[in-house]
Design a protein around this motif. Structure first.
Motif, PDB file in Angstrom:
ATOM      1  N   UNK A 179       0.826  -1.217   0.000  1.00 46.13           N
ATOM      2  CA  UNK A 179       0.000   0.000   0.000  1.00 46.13           C
ATOM      3  C   UNK A 179       0.861   1.268   0.000  1.00 46.13           C
ATOM      4  N   UNK A 183       3.490   1.932   2.254  1.00 48.17           N
ATOM      5  CA  UNK A 183       4.091   2.315   3.534  1.00 48.17           C
ATOM      6  C   UNK A 183       5.421   1.588   3.739  1.00 48.17           C
ATOM      7  N   UNK A 214       8.932  -3.211  10.711  1.00 40.81           N
ATOM      8  CA  UNK A 214       8.556  -4.445  11.390  1.00 40.81           C
ATOM      9  C   UNK A 214       7.157  -4.294  11.968  1.00 40.81           C
ATOM     10  N   UNK A 215       6.419  -5.391  11.984  1.00 39.47           N
ATOM     11  CA  UNK A 215       5.092  -5.418  12.612  1.00 39.47           C
ATOM     12  C   UNK A 215       5.014  -6.677  13.464  1.00 39.47           C
ATOM     13  N   UNK A 216       4.635  -6.514  14.709  1.00 41.39           N
ATOM     14  CA  UNK A 216       4.380  -7.665  15.590  1.00 41.39           C
ATOM     15  C   UNK A 216       2.959  -7.509  16.114  1.00 41.39           C
ATOM     16  N   UNK A 217       2.238  -8.600  16.140  1.00 38.89           N
ATOM     17  CA  UNK A 217       0.841  -8.532  16.566  1.00 38.89           C
ATOM     18  C   UNK A 217       0.633  -9.383  17.804  1.00 38.89           C
ATOM     19  N   UNK A 218       0.005  -8.794  18.788  1.00 36.88           N
ATOM     20  CA  UNK A 218      -0.288  -9.511  20.021  1.00 36.88           C
ATOM     21  C   UNK A 218      -1.743  -9.331  20.415  1.00 36.88           C
ATOM     22  N   UNK A 219      -2.025  -9.664  21.652  1.00 38.07           N
ATOM     23  CA  UNK A 219      -3.396  -9.545  22.161  1.00 38.07           C
ATOM     24  C   UNK A 219      -3.444  -8.498  23.259  1.00 38.07           C
ATOM     25  N   UNK A 220      -4.597  -7.931  23.412  1.00 38.10           N
ATOM     26  CA  UNK A 220      -4.837  -6.949  24.466  1.00 38.10           C
ATOM     27  C   UNK A 220      -6.120  -7.366  25.171  1.00 38.10           C
ATOM     28  N   UNK A 252      -3.245   0.009  20.295  1.00 38.37           N
ATOM     29  CA  UNK A 252      -4.200  -0.806  21.054  1.00 38.37           C
ATOM     30  C   UNK A 252      -5.549  -0.721  20.363  1.00 38.37           C
ATOM     31  N   UNK A 266      -6.745  -6.229  20.106  1.00 40.73           N
ATOM     32  CA  UNK A 266      -5.460  -6.497  19.480  1.00 40.73           C
ATOM     33  C   UNK A 266      -4.436  -5.489  19.961  1.00 40.73           C
ATOM     34  N   UNK A 267      -3.196  -5.926  19.922  1.00 37.75           N
ATOM     35  CA  UNK A 267      -2.089  -5.057  20.281  1.00 37.75           C
ATOM     36  C   UNK A 267      -1.060  -5.171  19.176  1.00 37.75           C
ATOM     37  N   UNK A 268      -0.717  -4.067  18.543  1.00 39.55           N
ATOM     38  CA  UNK A 268       0.243  -4.088  17.439  1.00 39.55           C
ATOM     39  C   UNK A 268       1.450  -3.233  17.784  1.00 39.55           C
ATOM     40  N   UNK A 269       2.616  -3.732  17.429  1.00 34.09           N
ATOM     41  CA  UNK A 269       3.845  -2.944  17.544  1.00 34.09           C
ATOM     42  C   UNK A 269       4.421  -2.738  16.152  1.00 34.09           C
ATOM     43  N   UNK A 270       4.553  -1.499  15.744  1.00 36.59           N
ATOM     44  CA  UNK A 270       5.133  -1.180  14.440  1.00 36.59           C
ATOM     45  C   UNK A 270       6.463  -0.477  14.652  1.00 36.59           C
ATOM     46  N   UNK A 326      -3.632   7.065   9.340  1.00 38.08           N
ATOM     47  CA  UNK A 326      -3.990   6.638   7.983  1.00 38.08           C
ATOM     48  C   UNK A 326      -3.891   5.115   7.844  1.00 38.08           C
ATOM     49  N   UNK A 327      -2.809   4.536   8.385  1.00 35.17           N
ATOM     50  CA  UNK A 327      -2.662   3.074   8.300  1.00 35.17           C
ATOM     51  C   UNK A 327      -3.758   2.372   9.089  1.00 35.17           C
ATOM     52  N   UNK A 363      -6.952   2.616   6.996  1.00 36.26           N
ATOM     53  CA  UNK A 363      -6.949   1.899   5.726  1.00 36.26           C
ATOM     54  C   UNK A 363      -6.802   0.395   5.892  1.00 36.26           C
ATOM     55  N   UNK A 364      -6.089  -0.052   6.927  1.00 32.55           N
ATOM     56  CA  UNK A 364      -5.830  -1.499   7.015  1.00 32.55           C
ATOM     57  C   UNK A 364      -5.947  -2.082   8.420  1.00 32.55           C
ATOM     58  N   UNK A 365      -5.371  -1.399   9.403  1.00 41.41           N
ATOM     59  CA  UNK A 365      -5.118  -2.093  10.671  1.00 41.41           C
ATOM     60  C   UNK A 365      -6.355  -2.262  11.545  1.00 41.41           C
ATOM     61  N   UNK A 390      -6.127   3.377  19.954  1.00 39.59           N
ATOM     62  CA  UNK A 390      -5.302   4.472  20.438  1.00 39.59           C
ATOM     63  C   UNK A 390      -3.859   4.019  20.255  1.00 39.59           C
TER      64      UNK A 390
END
Lengths: 84, 84
Positions: free
Chosen positions: A29, A31, A36-42, B7, B41-45, B60-61, B64-66, B75
């Motif tokens: 897209x 970006x 890096x992207x890591x996905x976890x749980x909240x 988050x 979900x919890x994301x780290x970029x 924007x991300x 559009x996607x996340x 947040x």
């Protein structure tokens, strides 16, 4: 009432295919600056007042059900919540 | 390098069947003091330096996607990260 916010992440050494897929999509897209992207749980738990050792309770629930400690790390915060 | 922690939670008005299932399991395991569970979900970029408006980029991300802004809120926090 206490509100417990639990953040569960994959350990550093564990591959995250979901995160890789999201990163691939972000790159397609446009970006490319995302490295890096890591996905976890909240998780948010509401816990009734009267618990003596809420830290120990949350740790026990995380170990027994909420997380897989072989591949996941977790951390949590406890807040005072106003019951609705 | 910037580390962005995102988050994502279901909106208050949206049913959370996954959270309900986890709460049911916790109750069966004897944790009756847990009154509500919501799962998000919890994301780290990791984002390369040089971005002028990182807030706008992350928003924007997310749109559009996340995240699915129809049913989810999000947040995020931005931290300075040391590249490895």
């Amino acid at each position: 009432m206490k509100k417990v916010k639990i953040y569960v992440t994959l350990r550093e050494s564990v591959l995250d295919p979901q995160g890789s897929a999201v990163m691939g999509s972000l790159h397609k897209m446009g970006y490319g600056q995302v490295e890096d992207v890591r996905i976890g749980k909240y998780l948010e738990l509401m816990i009734a007042d009267g618990e003596k050792d809420i830290d120990a309770l949350v740790n026990e629930m995380c170990h027994r059900l909420l997380t897989n400690t072989v591949i996941e790390d977790y951390r949590f915060e406890i807040e005072e919540a106003v019951s609705q």
